[in-house]
Motif scaffolding. Structure first.
Motif, mmCIF file in Angstrom:
data_model
loop_
_atom_site.group_PDB
_atom_site.id
_atom_site.type_symbol
_atom_site.label_atom_id
_atom_site.label_comp_id
_atom_site.label_asym_id
_atom_site.label_seq_id
_atom_site.Cartn_x
_atom_site.Cartn_y
_atom_site.Cartn_z
ATOM 1 N N ARG A 49 0.828 -1.204 0.000
ATOM 2 C CA ARG A 49 0.000 0.000 0.000
ATOM 3 C C ARG A 49 0.866 1.260 0.000
ATOM 4 N NH1 ARG A 49 -5.324 -1.066 1.441
ATOM 5 N NH2 ARG A 49 -5.568 0.963 2.448
ATOM 6 N N THR A 50 1.680 1.398 -1.016
ATOM 7 C CA THR A 50 2.634 2.504 -1.053
ATOM 8 C C THR A 50 1.945 3.853 -1.194
ATOM 9 O OG1 THR A 50 2.933 2.211 -3.420
ATOM 10 C CG2 THR A 50 4.486 1.056 -1.973
ATOM 11 N N ALA B 110 8.213 5.991 -10.082
ATOM 12 C CA ALA B 110 7.656 4.979 -10.981
ATOM 13 C C ALA B 110 7.878 3.576 -10.444
ATOM 14 C CB ALA B 110 8.271 5.124 -12.368
ATOM 15 N N ASN B 111 8.984 3.391 -9.730
ATOM 16 C CA ASN B 111 9.304 2.057 -9.217
ATOM 17 C C ASN B 111 9.178 1.966 -7.706
ATOM 18 O OD1 ASN B 111 10.046 0.866 -11.756
ATOM 19 N ND2 ASN B 111 11.891 2.153 -11.688
ATOM 20 N N ASP B 112 8.668 3.033 -7.075
ATOM 21 C CA ASP B 112 8.531 3.048 -5.606
ATOM 22 C C ASP B 112 9.840 2.648 -4.937
ATOM 23 O OD1 ASP B 112 5.068 2.002 -5.580
ATOM 24 O OD2 ASP B 112 5.938 3.974 -5.182
ATOM 25 N N THR B 113 10.913 3.247 -5.391
ATOM 26 C CA THR B 113 12.228 2.947 -4.842
ATOM 27 C C THR B 113 12.873 4.223 -4.312
ATOM 28 O OG1 THR B 113 12.515 1.110 -6.383
ATOM 29 C CG2 THR B 113 14.500 1.978 -5.338
#
Length: 119
Positions: free
Chosen positions: A27-28, A75-78
């Motif tokens: 659930r970012t 975009a990559n939740d990084t």
């Protein structure tokens, strides 16, 4: 639930660089802020760097300011921690953490990644 997985730690000589990564999943969308903490042997965990997701503001501990940079790839939740000019006193386990909207404390933590800086 949010899952955080760190990578990128290792052994480096003083003056060298490392980049840590923290991949978030789950659930970012509920994350308000993220941060990197570190814990050296025999010491308490301390804040190193962080940012507020919506505002983009970044924060650094005085001990790392000018040497570490926190950044993110939405975009990559990084989330990344670029560490330059490393010193032996930077040796620690580094943890990624996420705070949800409305939370006073960090709600989720990664498993940690070891950074060792040799003199």
């Amino acid at each position: 639930q949010v899952q955080l997985v760190e990578s990128g730690g290792g052994l480096v000589q003083a003056g060298g660089s490392l980049r840590l990564s923290c991949a978030a999943s789950g659930r970012t969308f509920s994350i308000y802020s993220m941060a990197w903490f570190r814990q050296a042997p025999g010491k308490e965990r301390e804040f190193a760097a962080g940012f507020v997701r919506s505002a983009g503001n970044t924060y650094y501990a005085d001990s790392v300011k000018g040497r570490f940079t926190i950044s993110r790839d939405n975009a990559n939740d990084t989330v990344y921690l670029q560490m330059n000019n490393l010193k032996p006193e930077d040796t620690a386990v580094y943890y990624c953490a996420a705070k949800l909207t409305g939370s006073a404390l960090y709600d989720y933590w990664g498993q940690g990644t070891q950074v060792t800086v040799s003199s």
